[in-house]
Design an enzyme around this catalytic site. Sequence first.
Site, short mmCIF file in Angstrom:
data_model
loop_
_atom_site.label_atom_id
_atom_site.label_comp_id
_atom_site.label_asym_id
_atom_site.label_seq_id
_atom_site.Cartn_x
_atom_site.Cartn_y
_atom_site.Cartn_z
CG ASN A 20 -15.81 22.22 -26.63
OD1 ASN A 20 -16.84 22.62 -27.17
ND2 ASN A 20 -14.91 21.50 -27.26
CE LYS A 74 -4.29 3.12 4.83
NZ LYS A 74 -5.33 2.07 4.91
CD GLN A 80 -3.37 -2.29 2.22
OE1 GLN A 80 -2.75 -2.70 3.19
NE2 GLN A 80 -3.07 -2.66 0.99
CD GLU A 125 -18.23 19.19 -21.71
OE1 GLU A 125 -18.52 18.23 -22.41
OE2 GLU A 125 -17.42 20.07 -22.08
CG ASN A 163 -4.51 -4.25 13.23
OD1 ASN A 163 -3.84 -4.21 12.20
ND2 ASN A 163 -4.92 -5.38 13.77
CB THR A 197 -40.22 23.90 -12.49
OG1 THR A 197 -41.33 24.27 -13.31
CG2 THR A 197 -40.08 24.89 -11.34
CG HIS A 198 -41.24 20.19 -14.82
ND1 HIS A 198 -41.48 18.92 -14.35
CD2 HIS A 198 -41.94 21.01 -13.99
CE1 HIS A 198 -42.30 18.97 -13.32
NE2 HIS A 198 -42.59 20.23 -13.06
CB SER A 217 -0.92 0.01 1.24
OG SER A 217 -0.16 -0.14 2.42
CE LYS A 273 -18.27 22.73 -30.06
NZ LYS A 273 -18.10 21.29 -29.90
N1 ARG Z 1 -1.78 -1.22 5.27
C1 ARG Z 1 -2.64 -1.61 6.33
C2 ARG Z 1 -3.97 -0.86 6.26
O1 ARG Z 1 -4.01 0.11 5.59
C3 ARG Z 1 -2.00 -1.31 7.63
C4 ARG Z 1 -2.44 -2.20 8.73
C5 ARG Z 1 -1.93 -3.56 8.50
N2 ARG Z 1 -2.28 -4.38 9.58
C6 ARG Z 1 -2.17 -5.71 9.50
N3 ARG Z 1 -2.51 -6.37 10.53
N4 ARG Z 1 -1.73 -6.29 8.44
O2 ARG Z 1 -4.95 -1.22 6.84
#
Ligand code: ARG
Length: 464
Positions: free
Chosen positions: A285, A325, A322, A290, A110, A155-156, A23, A283
Amino acid sequence: MSLWQGRFGSEAPAEELLEYTVSLAYDRRLAADDVAGSRAHVRGLAAAGILSDGDARILLTALDRVSGELEAGTLEFRPGEEDVHTVVERRVTEMAGDVGARLHTGRSRNDQVATDLRLFAKRELLVVGRRLLRLQRVLFDAARAAGDAYLPGYTHLQRAQPVLLSHHLLAHGWALARDVDRLLATRRRLDVSPLGAGALAGSSLPLDPDLTAAELGFAHRFENSLDAVSDRDFVAEALFDLALAGVHLSRLGEEIVLWASDEFGFVTLADAYATGSSMLPQKKNPDIAELARGRTGRLIGHLAGFLATLKGLPLSYNRDLQEDKEPLFDALDQVALGAGALAGLISTATFHTARMQEAADTPYAAAVDLAEWLVEGGMPFREAHGVVGALVRDALERRVPLAELVEAHPALGSDALALLAPGVAVTRRTTPGGAGPVAVAVQLGRFAAALEREASDLHADDSG
Ligand code: ARG
Protein backbone atom coordinates in the site's frame (compact mmCIF):
# COMPACT_ATOMS: atom_id res chain seq x y z
CA MET A 1 3.76 32.14 41.23
CA SER A 2 1.94 34.05 38.52
CA LEU A 3 3.38 37.14 36.83
CA TRP A 4 0.52 39.36 38.00
CA GLN A 5 0.51 38.66 41.74
CA GLY A 6 0.48 42.33 42.90
CA ARG A 7 -2.90 43.22 41.50
CA PHE A 8 -4.48 40.04 42.82
CA GLY A 9 -5.18 39.07 46.43
CA SER A 10 -3.85 36.02 48.14
CA GLU A 11 -6.23 33.79 46.23
CA ALA A 12 -4.31 31.47 43.94
CA PRO A 13 -5.36 31.00 40.30
CA ALA A 14 -7.97 28.27 39.96
CA GLU A 15 -6.90 24.88 38.73
CA GLU A 16 -9.33 25.12 35.81
CA LEU A 17 -7.92 28.50 34.82
CA LEU A 18 -4.42 27.12 34.63
CA GLU A 19 -5.51 23.98 32.84
CA TYR A 20 -7.42 25.92 30.26
CA THR A 21 -5.02 28.78 29.60
CA VAL A 22 -1.62 27.11 29.88
CA SER A 23 0.47 27.12 26.69
CA LEU A 24 3.77 25.74 27.94
CA ALA A 25 3.24 22.31 26.39
CA TYR A 26 3.67 23.83 22.93
CA ASP A 27 5.16 27.31 23.32
CA ARG A 28 8.27 25.72 24.84
CA ARG A 29 9.36 25.44 21.22
CA LEU A 30 9.89 29.19 21.38
CA ALA A 31 12.38 28.98 24.25
CA ALA A 32 15.52 29.75 22.23
CA ASP A 33 13.77 32.68 20.58
CA ASP A 34 12.50 33.92 23.92
CA VAL A 35 16.08 33.94 25.20
CA ALA A 36 17.25 35.76 22.06
CA GLY A 37 14.49 38.35 22.42
CA SER A 38 15.34 38.80 26.08
CA ARG A 39 19.03 39.32 25.30
CA ALA A 40 18.18 42.06 22.83
CA HIS A 41 15.82 43.62 25.33
CA VAL A 42 18.51 43.68 28.03
CA ARG A 43 20.95 45.34 25.62
CA GLY A 44 18.26 47.87 24.77
CA LEU A 45 17.62 48.62 28.43
CA ALA A 46 21.36 49.08 29.03
CA ALA A 47 21.75 51.34 25.99
CA ALA A 48 18.88 53.46 27.29
CA GLY A 49 20.61 53.75 30.66
CA ILE A 50 17.72 51.98 32.38
CA LEU A 51 19.93 49.09 33.39
CA SER A 52 23.47 49.59 34.70
CA ASP A 53 26.17 47.85 32.70
CA GLY A 54 26.80 45.59 35.68
CA ASP A 55 23.17 44.53 35.93
CA ALA A 56 22.99 44.04 32.19
CA ARG A 57 26.03 41.76 32.37
CA ILE A 58 24.44 39.71 35.14
CA LEU A 59 21.25 39.28 33.13
CA LEU A 60 23.09 38.44 29.91
CA THR A 61 25.21 35.86 31.72
CA ALA A 62 22.08 34.32 33.18
CA LEU A 63 20.46 34.27 29.73
CA ASP A 64 23.56 32.57 28.31
CA ARG A 65 23.27 29.93 30.99
CA VAL A 66 19.58 29.42 30.27
CA SER A 67 20.50 29.01 26.65
CA GLY A 68 23.13 26.43 27.62
CA GLU A 69 20.59 24.52 29.70
CA LEU A 70 18.17 24.62 26.84
CA GLU A 71 20.70 23.13 24.46
CA ALA A 72 21.70 20.50 26.99
CA GLY A 73 18.06 19.66 27.58
CA THR A 74 18.35 20.45 31.28
CA LEU A 75 16.16 23.54 31.44
CA GLU A 76 13.29 22.61 33.69
CA PHE A 77 9.74 23.24 32.52
CA ARG A 78 7.70 22.91 35.67
CA PRO A 79 4.15 21.73 35.71
CA GLY A 80 1.99 24.68 36.67
CA GLU A 81 4.12 27.19 34.80
CA GLU A 82 1.94 29.06 32.38
CA ASP A 83 4.14 29.64 29.37
CA VAL A 84 7.69 29.75 28.08
CA HIS A 85 8.13 33.40 29.03
CA THR A 86 7.39 32.54 32.65
CA VAL A 87 9.94 29.73 32.58
CA VAL A 88 12.74 31.83 31.10
CA GLU A 89 12.14 34.75 33.46
CA ARG A 90 11.90 32.45 36.46
CA ARG A 91 15.15 30.71 35.58
CA VAL A 92 16.97 34.00 34.88
CA THR A 93 15.80 35.25 38.26
CA GLU A 94 17.00 32.09 39.99
CA MET A 95 20.45 32.71 38.50
CA ALA A 96 20.63 36.50 38.59
CA GLY A 97 18.99 37.03 41.97
CA ASP A 98 17.36 40.41 42.56
CA VAL A 99 18.52 41.76 39.21
CA GLY A 100 16.18 39.24 37.56
CA ALA A 101 13.31 41.48 38.61
CA ARG A 102 14.57 44.12 36.13
CA LEU A 103 14.39 41.90 33.04
CA HIS A 104 10.78 42.63 32.13
CA THR A 105 11.14 46.44 32.38
CA GLY A 106 9.34 48.19 29.52
CA ARG A 107 8.27 44.91 27.99
CA SER A 108 5.05 42.94 27.92
CA ARG A 109 4.46 39.35 27.01
CA ASN A 110 2.42 40.85 24.19
CA ASP A 111 5.39 42.30 22.32
CA GLN A 112 7.57 39.50 23.64
CA VAL A 113 5.51 36.62 22.23
CA ALA A 114 5.04 38.39 18.91
CA THR A 115 8.82 38.85 18.71
CA ASP A 116 9.50 35.23 19.63
CA LEU A 117 7.08 33.88 17.07
CA ARG A 118 8.47 36.03 14.27
CA LEU A 119 12.01 34.92 15.07
CA PHE A 120 10.82 31.33 15.10
CA ALA A 121 8.94 31.67 11.82
CA LYS A 122 11.90 33.35 10.10
CA ARG A 123 14.01 30.31 10.83
CA GLU A 124 11.47 27.54 10.42
CA LEU A 125 10.07 28.73 7.10
CA LEU A 126 13.57 28.22 5.72
CA VAL A 127 13.67 24.72 7.18
CA VAL A 128 10.42 23.77 5.42
CA GLY A 129 11.59 25.53 2.27
CA ARG A 130 14.72 23.37 2.25
CA ARG A 131 12.62 20.23 2.56
CA LEU A 132 10.54 21.33 -0.39
CA LEU A 133 13.75 22.05 -2.28
CA ARG A 134 14.97 18.53 -1.58
CA LEU A 135 11.78 17.09 -2.97
CA GLN A 136 12.20 19.22 -6.07
CA ARG A 137 15.72 17.89 -6.49
CA VAL A 138 14.40 14.35 -6.26
CA LEU A 139 11.79 15.12 -8.92
CA PHE A 140 14.50 16.72 -11.05
CA ASP A 141 16.75 13.67 -10.73
CA ALA A 142 13.86 11.36 -11.60
CA ALA A 143 13.03 13.59 -14.57
CA ARG A 144 16.59 13.41 -15.85
CA ALA A 145 16.69 9.65 -15.34
CA ALA A 146 13.42 9.28 -17.28
CA GLY A 147 15.13 10.31 -20.53
CA ASP A 148 12.70 10.09 -23.44
CA ALA A 149 10.18 7.86 -21.66
CA TYR A 150 6.63 9.02 -22.14
CA LEU A 151 3.19 8.29 -20.78
CA PRO A 152 -0.35 9.41 -21.47
CA GLY A 153 -1.06 12.94 -20.35
CA TYR A 154 -4.59 13.19 -18.99
CA THR A 155 -7.36 15.71 -18.85
CA HIS A 156 -10.53 14.74 -17.02
CA LEU A 157 -8.50 11.63 -16.15
CA GLN A 158 -9.02 10.53 -19.76
CA ARG A 159 -6.00 9.87 -21.93
CA ALA A 160 -5.38 13.05 -23.89
CA GLN A 161 -1.91 13.35 -25.44
CA PRO A 162 1.40 11.65 -24.74
CA VAL A 163 3.86 13.64 -22.62
CA LEU A 164 7.39 12.91 -21.50
CA LEU A 165 7.59 11.40 -18.02
CA SER A 166 10.20 14.04 -17.21
CA HIS A 167 7.69 16.74 -18.21
CA HIS A 168 5.08 15.26 -15.90
CA LEU A 169 7.48 15.03 -12.96
CA LEU A 170 8.70 18.59 -13.48
CA ALA A 171 5.11 19.85 -13.47
CA HIS A 172 5.00 18.91 -9.79
CA GLY A 173 8.46 20.43 -9.34
CA TRP A 174 7.37 23.85 -10.60
CA ALA A 175 4.41 23.89 -8.22
CA LEU A 176 6.79 23.27 -5.33
CA ALA A 177 9.10 26.01 -6.62
CA ARG A 178 6.21 28.46 -6.33
CA ASP A 179 5.60 27.22 -2.78
CA VAL A 180 9.16 28.05 -1.83
CA ASP A 181 8.86 31.43 -3.48
CA ARG A 182 5.72 32.12 -1.43
CA LEU A 183 7.36 31.04 1.82
CA LEU A 184 10.24 33.39 1.12
CA ALA A 185 7.89 36.27 0.33
CA THR A 186 5.99 35.65 3.57
CA ARG A 187 9.30 35.59 5.37
CA ARG A 188 10.30 38.93 3.89
CA ARG A 189 7.04 40.51 5.01
CA LEU A 190 7.26 39.15 8.54
CA ASP A 191 10.75 40.50 9.03
CA VAL A 192 9.55 43.24 11.39
CA SER A 193 10.39 43.50 15.08
CA PRO A 194 7.44 44.14 17.44
CA LEU A 195 9.77 44.51 20.44
CA GLY A 196 9.26 47.84 22.17
CA ALA A 197 5.53 47.99 21.52
CA GLY A 198 5.04 46.98 25.14
CA ALA A 199 1.56 45.82 26.08
CA LEU A 200 0.02 47.89 23.29
CA ALA A 201 1.15 51.53 23.39
CA GLY A 202 4.93 51.74 23.67
CA SER A 203 6.67 52.97 26.80
CA SER A 204 7.45 55.99 28.94
CA LEU A 205 11.01 54.72 29.20
CA PRO A 206 13.51 55.85 26.55
CA LEU A 207 13.59 52.51 24.70
CA ASP A 208 14.77 52.31 21.11
CA PRO A 209 12.90 49.68 19.07
CA ASP A 210 15.23 50.28 16.11
CA LEU A 211 18.15 49.19 18.20
CA THR A 212 16.52 45.96 19.40
CA ALA A 213 15.25 45.25 15.88
CA ALA A 214 18.82 45.50 14.56
CA GLU A 215 20.11 43.47 17.50
CA LEU A 216 17.72 40.64 16.55
CA GLY A 217 18.51 40.83 12.85
CA PHE A 218 15.07 42.09 11.84
CA ALA A 219 14.93 44.22 8.71
CA HIS A 220 12.53 46.75 10.27
CA ARG A 221 10.83 47.74 13.50
CA PHE A 222 7.07 48.08 13.87
CA GLU A 223 5.42 51.34 12.79
CA ASN A 224 2.45 51.14 15.13
CA SER A 225 2.48 49.57 18.58
CA LEU A 226 -1.18 48.47 18.45
CA ASP A 227 -0.58 46.75 15.15
CA ALA A 228 2.67 45.26 16.42
CA VAL A 229 1.07 43.28 19.24
CA SER A 230 -2.09 42.29 17.38
CA ASP A 231 -0.76 41.53 13.89
CA ARG A 232 -0.68 37.83 13.08
CA ASP A 233 -0.91 38.24 9.32
CA PHE A 234 2.37 36.41 9.05
CA VAL A 235 0.87 33.36 10.74
CA ALA A 236 -2.16 33.40 8.44
CA GLU A 237 0.10 33.84 5.41
CA ALA A 238 2.39 31.05 6.48
CA LEU A 239 -0.63 28.82 7.08
CA PHE A 240 -1.87 29.58 3.58
CA ASP A 241 1.54 28.93 2.03
CA LEU A 242 1.82 25.67 3.92
CA ALA A 243 -1.75 24.62 3.13
CA LEU A 244 -1.10 25.21 -0.57
CA ALA A 245 2.20 23.34 -0.36
CA GLY A 246 0.17 20.60 1.31
CA VAL A 247 -2.29 20.68 -1.57
CA HIS A 248 0.63 20.17 -3.95
CA LEU A 249 1.97 17.26 -1.93
CA SER A 250 -1.56 15.89 -1.92
CA ARG A 251 -1.92 16.06 -5.69
CA LEU A 252 1.44 14.39 -6.12
CA GLY A 253 0.35 11.79 -3.57
CA GLU A 254 -2.89 11.17 -5.44
CA GLU A 255 -1.02 10.46 -8.66
CA ILE A 256 1.30 8.07 -6.88
CA VAL A 257 -1.73 6.26 -5.48
CA LEU A 258 -3.19 5.96 -8.97
CA TRP A 259 0.07 5.02 -10.61
CA ALA A 260 0.81 2.33 -8.02
CA SER A 261 -2.54 0.62 -8.63
CA ASP A 262 -2.68 -2.52 -10.79
CA GLU A 263 -5.01 -0.63 -13.09
CA PHE A 264 -2.30 1.90 -13.99
CA GLY A 265 0.78 -0.12 -13.09
CA PHE A 266 3.07 2.84 -13.77
CA VAL A 267 5.14 2.64 -10.61
CA THR A 268 6.28 0.18 -7.96
CA LEU A 269 7.26 1.55 -4.57
CA ALA A 270 10.33 0.36 -2.72
CA ASP A 271 9.42 -1.90 0.19
CA ALA A 272 10.88 0.61 2.63
CA TYR A 273 8.42 3.24 1.45
CA ALA A 274 5.31 1.07 1.26
CA THR A 275 3.19 -0.70 3.83
CA GLY A 276 1.51 -4.09 3.96
CA SER A 277 -1.90 -5.22 5.09
CA SER A 278 -2.55 -6.92 8.40
CA MET A 279 -5.00 -9.26 6.73
CA LEU A 280 -4.36 -9.47 3.00
CA PRO A 281 -0.93 -10.96 2.39
CA GLN A 282 -0.65 -9.80 -1.20
CA LYS A 283 -1.12 -6.08 -0.48
CA LYS A 284 1.45 -3.35 -0.88
CA ASN A 285 0.00 0.00 0.00
CA PRO A 286 1.12 3.56 -0.77
CA ASP A 287 0.40 4.94 2.72
CA ILE A 288 2.84 7.85 2.49
CA ALA A 289 1.13 9.10 -0.64
CA GLU A 290 -2.29 8.64 0.94
CA LEU A 291 -1.31 10.58 4.04
CA ALA A 292 0.22 13.34 1.94
CA ARG A 293 -3.28 13.59 0.53
CA GLY A 294 -5.22 13.03 3.75
CA ARG A 295 -3.25 15.22 6.09
CA THR A 296 -3.71 18.19 3.85
CA GLY A 297 -7.26 18.42 5.15
CA ARG A 298 -5.75 19.32 8.48
CA LEU A 299 -3.54 22.01 6.96
CA ILE A 300 -6.51 23.62 5.27
CA GLY A 301 -8.34 23.40 8.58
CA HIS A 302 -5.52 25.23 10.35
CA LEU A 303 -5.78 28.12 7.91
CA ALA A 304 -9.57 28.34 8.04
CA GLY A 305 -9.59 27.96 11.81
CA PHE A 306 -7.01 30.62 12.44
CA LEU A 307 -8.66 33.13 10.11
CA ALA A 308 -11.83 32.55 12.12
CA THR A 309 -9.88 33.21 15.32
CA LEU A 310 -8.61 36.52 13.96
CA LYS A 311 -11.72 37.85 12.30
CA GLY A 312 -13.58 39.21 15.31
CA LEU A 313 -10.69 40.51 17.39
CA PRO A 314 -10.70 44.12 18.49
CA LEU A 315 -7.32 45.82 18.74
CA SER A 316 -4.95 45.07 20.16
CA TYR A 317 -3.68 41.96 21.94
CA ASN A 318 -6.29 39.40 22.95
CA ARG A 319 -5.60 36.06 24.49
CA ASP A 320 -7.25 34.47 21.46
CA LEU A 321 -3.95 35.12 19.70
CA GLN A 322 -2.37 32.34 21.71
CA GLU A 323 -4.19 30.07 19.23
CA ASP A 324 -1.62 31.04 16.60
CA LYS A 325 1.03 28.59 17.73
CA GLU A 326 -0.35 25.08 17.52
CA PRO A 327 -1.60 25.36 13.94
CA LEU A 328 1.61 27.04 12.82
CA PHE A 329 3.85 24.47 14.49
CA ASP A 330 1.78 21.59 13.18
CA ALA A 331 1.61 22.97 9.64
CA LEU A 332 5.39 23.47 9.55
CA ASP A 333 5.97 19.97 10.90
CA GLN A 334 3.53 18.22 8.63
CA VAL A 335 4.71 19.84 5.41
CA ALA A 336 8.33 19.14 6.32
CA LEU A 337 7.55 15.51 7.16
CA GLY A 338 5.38 15.02 4.09
CA ALA A 339 7.96 16.50 1.73
CA GLY A 340 10.68 14.35 3.29
CA ALA A 341 8.66 11.15 3.06
CA LEU A 342 7.64 11.80 -0.55
CA ALA A 343 11.26 12.56 -1.45
CA GLY A 344 12.25 9.16 -0.09
CA LEU A 345 9.34 7.46 -1.81
CA ILE A 346 10.03 8.96 -5.24
CA SER A 347 13.78 8.56 -5.15
CA THR A 348 13.39 4.82 -4.50
CA ALA A 349 10.40 4.11 -6.74
CA THR A 350 10.62 2.14 -9.98
CA PHE A 351 8.82 3.68 -12.93
CA HIS A 352 7.47 1.19 -15.47
CA THR A 353 8.12 3.11 -18.61
CA ALA A 354 7.26 0.28 -21.00
CA ARG A 355 3.82 0.06 -19.45
CA MET A 356 3.43 3.85 -19.59
CA GLN A 357 4.40 3.91 -23.24
CA GLU A 358 2.03 1.10 -24.07
CA ALA A 359 -0.78 3.12 -22.49
CA ALA A 360 0.27 6.23 -24.41
CA ASP A 361 0.62 4.52 -27.77
CA THR A 362 -3.05 4.18 -28.64
CA PRO A 363 -3.52 5.66 -32.10
CA TYR A 364 -6.17 7.99 -30.73
CA ALA A 365 -3.48 9.82 -28.77
CA ALA A 366 -2.28 11.23 -32.10
CA ALA A 367 -5.71 12.50 -33.18
CA VAL A 368 -4.76 16.15 -32.83
CA ASP A 369 -1.58 15.50 -34.80
CA LEU A 370 -3.69 14.24 -37.68
CA ALA A 371 -5.83 17.37 -37.49
CA GLU A 372 -2.76 19.62 -37.36
CA TRP A 373 -1.29 17.76 -40.32
CA LEU A 374 -4.43 18.69 -42.27
CA VAL A 375 -4.07 22.28 -41.04
CA GLU A 376 -0.55 22.38 -42.40
CA GLY A 377 -2.04 21.36 -45.73
CA GLY A 378 -4.33 24.41 -45.59
CA MET A 379 -7.52 23.03 -44.05
CA PRO A 380 -9.22 25.21 -41.37
CA PHE A 381 -8.75 23.61 -37.97
CA ARG A 382 -12.45 23.29 -37.21
CA GLU A 383 -12.92 21.31 -40.39
CA ALA A 384 -9.85 19.18 -39.70
CA HIS A 385 -11.16 18.48 -36.20
CA GLY A 386 -14.40 17.29 -37.77
CA VAL A 387 -12.65 15.02 -40.25
CA VAL A 388 -10.53 13.30 -37.63
CA GLY A 389 -13.38 13.16 -35.11
CA ALA A 390 -15.52 11.36 -37.67
CA LEU A 391 -12.71 8.87 -38.36
CA VAL A 392 -12.33 8.17 -34.63
CA ARG A 393 -16.07 7.62 -34.26
CA ASP A 394 -16.10 5.34 -37.27
CA ALA A 395 -13.13 3.35 -35.98
CA LEU A 396 -14.77 2.89 -32.60
CA GLU A 397 -18.21 2.03 -33.95
CA ARG A 398 -17.10 -0.41 -36.61
CA ARG A 399 -14.14 -1.67 -34.55
CA VAL A 400 -11.63 -1.11 -37.33
CA PRO A 401 -8.09 0.19 -36.75
CA LEU A 402 -7.86 3.97 -37.06
CA ALA A 403 -4.76 3.50 -39.19
CA GLU A 404 -6.77 1.76 -41.87
CA LEU A 405 -9.23 4.63 -42.07
CA VAL A 406 -6.47 7.22 -42.10
CA GLU A 407 -4.72 5.48 -44.94
CA ALA A 408 -7.94 5.24 -46.94
CA HIS A 409 -8.91 8.88 -46.40
CA PRO A 410 -8.25 11.08 -49.44
CA ALA A 411 -7.01 14.08 -47.42
CA LEU A 412 -4.76 11.93 -45.20
CA GLY A 413 -3.45 8.77 -46.81
CA SER A 414 -0.27 6.84 -46.17
CA ASP A 415 1.82 9.97 -45.59
CA ALA A 416 -0.24 10.79 -42.49
CA LEU A 417 0.07 7.24 -41.23
CA ALA A 418 3.52 7.91 -39.82
CA LEU A 419 1.94 10.17 -37.20
CA LEU A 420 0.28 7.15 -35.61
CA ALA A 421 3.50 5.21 -35.12
CA PRO A 422 4.42 4.55 -31.49
CA GLY A 423 6.42 7.35 -29.89
CA VAL A 424 5.92 9.84 -32.70
CA ALA A 425 3.20 12.04 -31.21
CA VAL A 426 5.23 13.10 -28.17
CA THR A 427 8.15 14.24 -30.30
CA ARG A 428 5.85 16.70 -32.06
CA ARG A 429 5.24 18.82 -28.95
CA THR A 430 8.01 21.20 -29.83
CA THR A 431 6.72 24.58 -28.63
CA PRO A 432 8.44 26.24 -25.64
CA GLY A 433 7.23 24.72 -22.39
CA GLY A 434 5.71 21.81 -24.32
CA ALA A 435 5.80 18.11 -23.51
CA GLY A 436 8.25 16.84 -26.15
CA PRO A 437 11.98 16.14 -25.90
CA VAL A 438 13.24 19.36 -27.50
CA ALA A 439 11.20 21.64 -25.24
CA VAL A 440 11.78 19.53 -22.14
CA ALA A 441 15.55 19.67 -22.60
CA VAL A 442 15.30 23.45 -22.34
CA GLN A 443 12.93 23.15 -19.40
CA LEU A 444 15.34 20.90 -17.50
CA GLY A 445 17.99 23.57 -17.80
CA ARG A 446 15.63 26.23 -16.57
CA PHE A 447 14.49 24.10 -13.68
CA ALA A 448 18.11 23.47 -12.67
CA ALA A 449 18.67 27.24 -12.64
CA ALA A 450 15.50 27.75 -10.54
CA LEU A 451 16.78 25.20 -8.04
CA GLU A 452 20.07 27.02 -7.75
CA ARG A 453 18.33 30.32 -7.10
CA GLU A 454 16.13 28.68 -4.50
CA ALA A 455 19.10 27.09 -2.78
CA SER A 456 20.81 30.44 -2.45
CA ASP A 457 17.63 32.16 -1.22
CA LEU A 458 17.13 29.38 1.32
CA HIS A 459 20.78 29.37 2.35
CA ALA A 460 20.73 25.67 1.52
CA ASP A 461 23.84 23.66 0.79
CA ASP A 462 24.01 21.13 -2.03
CA SER A 463 22.55 18.31 -0.03
CA GLY A 464 19.42 20.33 0.63
N1 ARG B 1 0.77 32.75 25.89
C1 ARG B 1 0.46 34.05 25.40
C2 ARG B 1 0.31 34.02 23.89
O1 ARG B 1 0.74 33.10 23.30
C3 ARG B 1 1.54 34.98 25.76
C4 ARG B 1 1.10 36.38 25.90
C5 ARG B 1 0.25 36.52 27.08
N2 ARG B 1 -0.11 37.87 27.25
C6 ARG B 1 -1.08 38.22 28.11
N3 ARG B 1 -1.33 39.46 28.19
N4 ARG B 1 -1.72 37.34 28.80
O2 ARG B 1 -0.24 34.90 23.28
